[in-house]
Design a protein around this motif. Structure first.
Motif, PDB file in Angstrom:
ATOM      1  N   ASP A 130     -22.576 -34.022  11.338  1.00 55.55           N
ATOM      2  CA  ASP A 130     -22.489 -34.432  12.745  1.00 55.55           C
ATOM      3  C   ASP A 130     -22.781 -35.920  12.876  1.00 55.55           C
ATOM      4  O   ASP A 130     -21.995 -36.689  13.435  1.00 55.55           O
ATOM      5  CB  ASP A 130     -23.514 -33.679  13.597  1.00 55.55           C
TER       6      ASP A 130
ATOM      7  N   HIS B 134     -26.243 -28.134  15.614  1.00 53.79           N
ATOM      8  CA  HIS B 134     -25.570 -29.068  16.524  1.00 53.79           C
ATOM      9  C   HIS B 134     -26.522 -29.513  17.638  1.00 53.79           C
ATOM     10  O   HIS B 134     -26.474 -30.650  18.095  1.00 53.79           O
ATOM     11  CB  HIS B 134     -24.326 -28.421  17.130  1.00 53.79           C
ATOM     12  N   LYS B 135     -27.390 -28.593  18.090  1.00 49.85           N
ATOM     13  CA  LYS B 135     -28.336 -28.964  19.150  1.00 49.85           C
ATOM     14  C   LYS B 135     -29.316 -30.019  18.651  1.00 49.85           C
ATOM     15  O   LYS B 135     -29.670 -30.963  19.365  1.00 49.85           O
ATOM     16  CB  LYS B 135     -29.116 -27.736  19.617  1.00 49.85           C
TER      17      LYS B 135
ATOM     18  N   ASP C 241     -27.591 -33.313  18.537  1.00 47.96           N
ATOM     19  CA  ASP C 241     -27.462 -33.882  19.885  1.00 47.96           C
ATOM     20  C   ASP C 241     -28.744 -34.576  20.313  1.00 47.96           C
ATOM     21  O   ASP C 241     -28.723 -35.688  20.846  1.00 47.96           O
ATOM     22  CB  ASP C 241     -27.135 -32.779  20.900  1.00 47.96           C
TER      23      ASP C 241
ATOM     24  N   TYR D  27     -29.305 -37.735  18.328  1.00 54.70           N
ATOM     25  CA  TYR D  27     -28.310 -38.734  18.725  1.00 54.70           C
ATOM     26  C   TYR D  27     -28.693 -39.382  20.050  1.00 54.70           C
ATOM     27  O   TYR D  27     -28.632 -40.594  20.208  1.00 54.70           O
ATOM     28  CB  TYR D  27     -26.951 -38.042  18.852  1.00 54.70           C
ATOM     29  N   GLU D  28     -29.097 -38.549  21.003  1.00 52.11           N
ATOM     30  CA  GLU D  28     -29.469 -39.092  22.309  1.00 52.11           C
ATOM     31  C   GLU D  28     -30.682 -40.009  22.207  1.00 52.11           C
ATOM     32  O   GLU D  28     -30.730 -41.067  22.836  1.00 52.11           O
ATOM     33  CB  GLU D  28     -29.788 -37.949  23.277  1.00 52.11           C
TER      34      GLU D  28
ATOM     35  N   LYS E   1     -25.214 -39.399  25.316  1.00 54.24           N
ATOM     36  CA  LYS E   1     -25.198 -37.941  25.158  1.00 54.24           C
ATOM     37  C   LYS E   1     -24.495 -37.568  23.863  1.00 54.24           C
ATOM     38  O   LYS E   1     -23.531 -38.199  23.471  1.00 54.24           O
ATOM     39  CB  LYS E   1     -24.425 -37.321  26.331  1.00 54.24           C
ATOM     40  N   GLY E   2     -25.002 -36.519  23.210  1.00 53.34           N
ATOM     41  CA  GLY E   2     -24.355 -36.029  22.005  1.00 53.34           C
ATOM     42  C   GLY E   2     -23.235 -35.058  22.352  1.00 53.34           C
ATOM     43  O   GLY E   2     -23.279 -34.387  23.382  1.00 53.34           O
TER      44      GLY E   2
ATOM     45  N   HIS F 129     -22.141 -30.227  20.347  1.00 56.67           N
ATOM     46  CA  HIS F 129     -22.123 -28.836  20.797  1.00 56.67           C
ATOM     47  C   HIS F 129     -20.790 -28.483  21.457  1.00 56.67           C
ATOM     48  O   HIS F 129     -20.585 -27.352  21.876  1.00 56.67           O
ATOM     49  CB  HIS F 129     -23.235 -28.607  21.821  1.00 56.67           C
TER      50      HIS F 129
ATOM     51  N   ILE G  47     -18.810 -31.929  27.926  1.00 62.98           N
ATOM     52  CA  ILE G  47     -20.219 -31.763  27.565  1.00 62.98           C
ATOM     53  C   ILE G  47     -20.810 -30.698  28.472  1.00 62.98           C
ATOM     54  O   ILE G  47     -20.572 -30.703  29.688  1.00 62.98           O
ATOM     55  CB  ILE G  47     -20.978 -33.096  27.761  1.00 62.98           C
TER      56      ILE G  47
END
Lengths: 286, 177, 429
Positions: C62, C145-146, C149, C152-153, C159-160, C163, C427
């Protein structure tokens, strides 16, 4: 009855006082343990019932349109080509089979030899790896010790330097203001100064990851203190935020990453550069 | 006497019926032929061989209307009907004018290069170009529908096979004869 | 009293001398786009030893795909920390990692897992973010994935999108078509539609619950809107001629579509329930591929009024049309970023079809890919990645992501499927 009667006032005062101090200390002990810095915690306990996978296949049946005819034409041609190719293939296959049989026998022999070799090699490899791992461990240990030693030495250096600096400052304080002015104007080579400023600017700029600063014009400022070695004295201090946290963090990282900064050996020049104000414009000019 | 005329008439209609279904094999749903209908109803005074029907048969016999000549080809990224196709288009125009119940669908195509939607539009331009040519011969829009399949039936190997020109065309299809 | 005056005098001298020694100022302009080196350690399992897929691989790929991170190879690192206290910071510094992600998986009853994780700043030597998720074992990728995210944020401020879902068309058996949806990285593919006729132009509704698409099942292109959860669909447009190129307005209430009647492709507006069609642009040329600006005030589209295809924009209030692309002779398939600042499209450059990125404020154009046969580029909902189709001169097609800094191109693991026209879902908050 007599037990409770107090002897004199002084004793009462002393007793109350000691009780109060004990109570105060007790309370301090309890409440002082409560402070701690908080790290942002993203805690979420979720129980998912089902992953939102939904499926509905909707089959549509339709007739072909005229263009399919053209494709039928091409498939006809393809088919006759395929028939030809097939015949050729069958002849080829026969030849291949013969050759394959011969190959197999030879391969079997070669395989046996290979296996034996492989086992040997594997044993060698395992031994090698074990040796390497040992070496790695030893090296890391060594490095650890060396680093610790270095840290101690540097710490001593720092303390020495700080002591010297303090001495210097005290000395300068005693001199009258006018003399101080002279030191600023004369005696400092501005060409050299600018050269080092440029070197510092270039080194830090290479590490500024402006992708984390959005697309619009933005600016932020930091104040740093340096040691003659080029390392930071303390943490960079942000004096103006870009209002974008990821950008502030990225620039602070860039400063830290840029150690050691190129600094002049000359103490006069160094003193001009030991405290710097850095102004960043990650997305260029306005 | 009357019986034999009726018989020959019936035979003639059968022949006409056979040839007309052949023209429409690509379409599953065919509304009944005008000629057949007029024959079946008792109220009809006339016989099978009235002038308009005869004309249609004659017109249909025109070699320019043959099925293998119903594709009009175009140059790359172009939608101008080339002069060499004008005679064929004129023949179709004549037929349509004589057979007001006939309906035509023009299907535009492109080669595979470019996006699906842009090529859908390009294919549409080609079918519209053919329609406008028909308009110039007096055909009304009510008898024509223009659609496009863009690059959906294009040959992805046309560059290697040097056959991309075969994918750039407008096809004439009769939805109602 | 004397002492007091002395102190004041000394303080004055000190103050004035430090003012005279003013700070040097260094202005630093610009920077260098780089990838943040991050190490994602394998998460250790507790309570069971089941093979449920490597969560650290999900997080690694990711973050790599975004082009903003470089995931370090952590094989062979001797110390694999599983809690904050175990971290050997000097070791990570020497490996040039700036950040570290560690975690653990606890297996619970009823095939559930609890995933705990921490994001650690190696330079500052502290944990900057941590969290915990509970879910089913088979949802381990979604949990990964969460985590991606959240990381990343925290580190980029944006925002990622790890997801999110994508949709794409698949052609199979030479003459059949499927409309599929999948995770943004190509996993968990399911089919929404199976047809013997072509399907094109799939587009997600802004709420992510429906997909509009064009189907040729009625032997001409018509537009359907299909509900993903139920599979129910409604015929949105079947007017005379072509019906195609659906584009949802940002509020999901209307769509811009392309109709032809008996003339050329023209852009119309229609309500999502199929009512109230009205023509938007009057032109003798082709106008197609409408794409809304995020404020709903402009529609970008492709037109050949200048000879070859170029991208224009139409202002819904003033009805003004202006041209957007000026480089090259062949530009089409516009897609706008969520903030309206960037535009991507397909461009033909010396015979090669490539993905172009244009900054709408400066109008600078950058070629994100090299071609030769790239197509159908669409933005990720955070504007940081682009999904597109590419093929070699062979027949294999691939869908891939390219980061907008151009540093990372990665295919989706879709096997040997013949794929077309991906669409990127929104998103989910």
């Amino acid at each position: 009855m007599k037990f409770f009667k107090l002897e004199n006032n002084d004793e009462l005062q002393a007793n109350l006082f000691s009780f109060a101090i004990h109570l105060a200390l007790f309370l301090v002990m309890i409440f002082s343990v409560g402070w701690q810095t908080k790290i942002p915690y993203y805690g979420e306990v979720e129980i998912w019932d089902s992953v939102p996978v939904q499926k509905k296949i909707n089959k549509t049946q339709t007739t072909s349109n005229k263009k399919i005819k053209q494709q039928k034409k091409t498939t006809k041609v393809q088919k006759s080509n395929e028939a030809k190719a097939k015949a050729q293939k069958e002849a080829d296959i026969k030849l291949k089979k013969k050759k394959a049989a011969e190959k197999k026998a030879a391969e079997k022999k070669a395989k046996k030899l290979k296996k034996q070799k492989a086992i040997k090699d594997l044993k060698k490899k395992v031994l090698k790896q074990e040796k390497l791992d040992k070496l790695k461990k030893e090296m890391l240990e060594k490095e650890k010790v060396e680093r610790l030693q270095q840290q101690v030495i540097e710490q001593q250096k720092i303390e020495k330097m700080q002591a010297e600096l303090r001495e210097n400052e005290l000395k300068q304080q005693k001199k009258p203001a006018l003399e101080g002015e002279n030191e600023v104007k004369g005696g400092v080579n501005t060409g050299e100064l600018n050269k080092y400023k440029l070197l510092i600017q270039q080194k830090i700029q290479q590490n500024v990851n402006q992708q984390l600063c959005g697309l619009d014009y933005i600016n932020l400022e930091f104040r740093i203190s340096l040691m003659p070695t080029g390392e930071l004295l303390g943490q960079p201090k942000m004096t103006k935020s870009s209002k974008i946290k990821s950008c502030d963090d990225a620039v602070e990282r860039a400063i830290i990453q840029s150690q050691p900064l190129p600094l002049p050996k000359d103490s006069g020049l160094f003193s001009k550069l030991k405290n710097l104000e850095l102004k960043f414009h990650p997305n260029g000019v306005e | 006497m009357k019986k034999s005329i009726l018989l020959t008439a019936l035979l003639g209609i059968l022949v006409a019926g056979c040839s007309s279904t052949e023209l429409q094999e690509s379409q599953p749903l065919n509304p009944p032929q005008p000629e057949l209908q007029s024959m079946l109803s008792d109220d009809n005074e006339g016989t099978a061989f009235t002038s308009p029907e005869l004309n249609l048969l004659e017109l249909r016999g025109n070699p320019l209307l043959a099925k293998d000549k119903r594709s009009i080809y175009f140059d790359f990224n172009k939608y101008v009907v080339k002069q060499e196709y004008m005679k064929i288009i004129q023949a179709h125009a004549k037929y349509l004018n004589e057979a007001p119940a006939a309906n035509m669908k023009i299907q535009g195509y492109t080669d595979y290069r470019g996006s699906h939607e842009y090529n859908l539009s390009l294919g549409q331009k080609r079918s519209v170009a053919v329609k406008e040519a028909l308009n110039s011969f007096g055909v009304d829009d009510s008898q024509i529908e223009t659609v496009s399949y863009g690059k959906e039936y294009a040959n992805l190997d046309c560059v290697e096979q040097n056959s991309c020109g075969e994918d750039r065309l407008a096809d004439i299809v009769y939805t109602v004869e | 009293m004397n002492k007091f005056l002395q102190i004041i005098f000394a303080g004055f001298i000190f103050f004035s001398s430090s003012v005279l020694h003013a700070l040097e100022v260094i202005e630093i302009l610009g920077g260098k786009a780089s990838q943040i080196p991050i190490a994602v350690m394998p998460f250790k399992s507790f309570g069971a030893q089941k093979a449920i897929g490597k969560i650290n691989s999900v997080i690694k790929s990711d973050l790599s795909r975004s082009g903003l991170f470089y995931a370090l190879d952590t094989r062979g690192v001797i110390a694999a920390p599983n809690s904050d206290k175990e971290v050997n910071f000097s070791q990570w510094k020497s490996l040039e990692a700036q950040f570290l992600i560690i975690g653990r998986i606890d297996f619970l009853k009823k095939e559930k897992v609890k995933v705990s994780w921490s994001l650690i700043d190696v330079y500052k030597q502290q944990t900057v973010l941590s969290g915990e998720y509970v879910g089913k074992e088979k949802q381990i990728r979604a949990i990964g994935h969460k985590v991606s995210d959240k990381v990343y944020e925290r580190l980029t401020g944006s925002k990622g999108v790890f997801h999110t879902k994508i949709a794409f068309v698949e052609k199979y058996n030479n003459q059949k078509y499927k409309l599929n949806i999948a995770d943004y990285d190509g996993y968990n593919i399911t089919s929404l539609l199976d047809s013997k006729m072509p399907i094109i132009s799939p587009k997600w509704s802004p709420d992510g619950k429906k997909i509009a698409y064009v189907s040729f099942e009625k032997e001409k292109p018509v537009i359907y809107i299909q509900e993903i959860a139920t599979g129910k669909r409604k015929l949105l447009a079947n007017f005379k001629g072509n019906n195609s190129a659906p584009a949802w307005s940002p509020d999901g209430k209307r769509l811009a579509i392309v109709l032809t009647y008996n003339t050329n492709s023209q852009i119309y507006l229609i309500n999502a329930d199929g009512s109230d069609v009205k023509r938007l642009i009057r032109s003798r040329s082709i106008t197609t591929e409408p794409s809304w600006s995020p404020d709903g005030k402009e529609i970008y589209y492709t037109s050949n009024q200048g000879g070859g295809p170029q991208i224009y924009k139409f202002n819904l209030e003033s009805s003004e049309v202006s041209r957007v692309t000026f480089e090259g002779k062949y530009n089409l398939y516009p897609s706008l970023s969520y903030d309206g600042k960037l535009l991507i499209y397909l461009t033909q450059d010396q015979g090669n079809f490539k993905v172009a990125l244009q900054n709408l404020q400066s109008n600078q154009v950058l070629k994100l890919t090299k071609g030769p046969l790239d197509e159908a580029p669409v933005f990720a909902p955070n504007g940081h990645m682009v999904l597109f189709v590419y093929k070699d001169y062979g027949k294999t097609t691939k869908i891939g992501t390219v980061s907008i800094n151009g540093l990372k191109i990665d295919p989706l693991p879709l096997g040997s499927r013949q794929v077309q026209e991906p669409a990127w879902g929104p998103i989910k908050n």
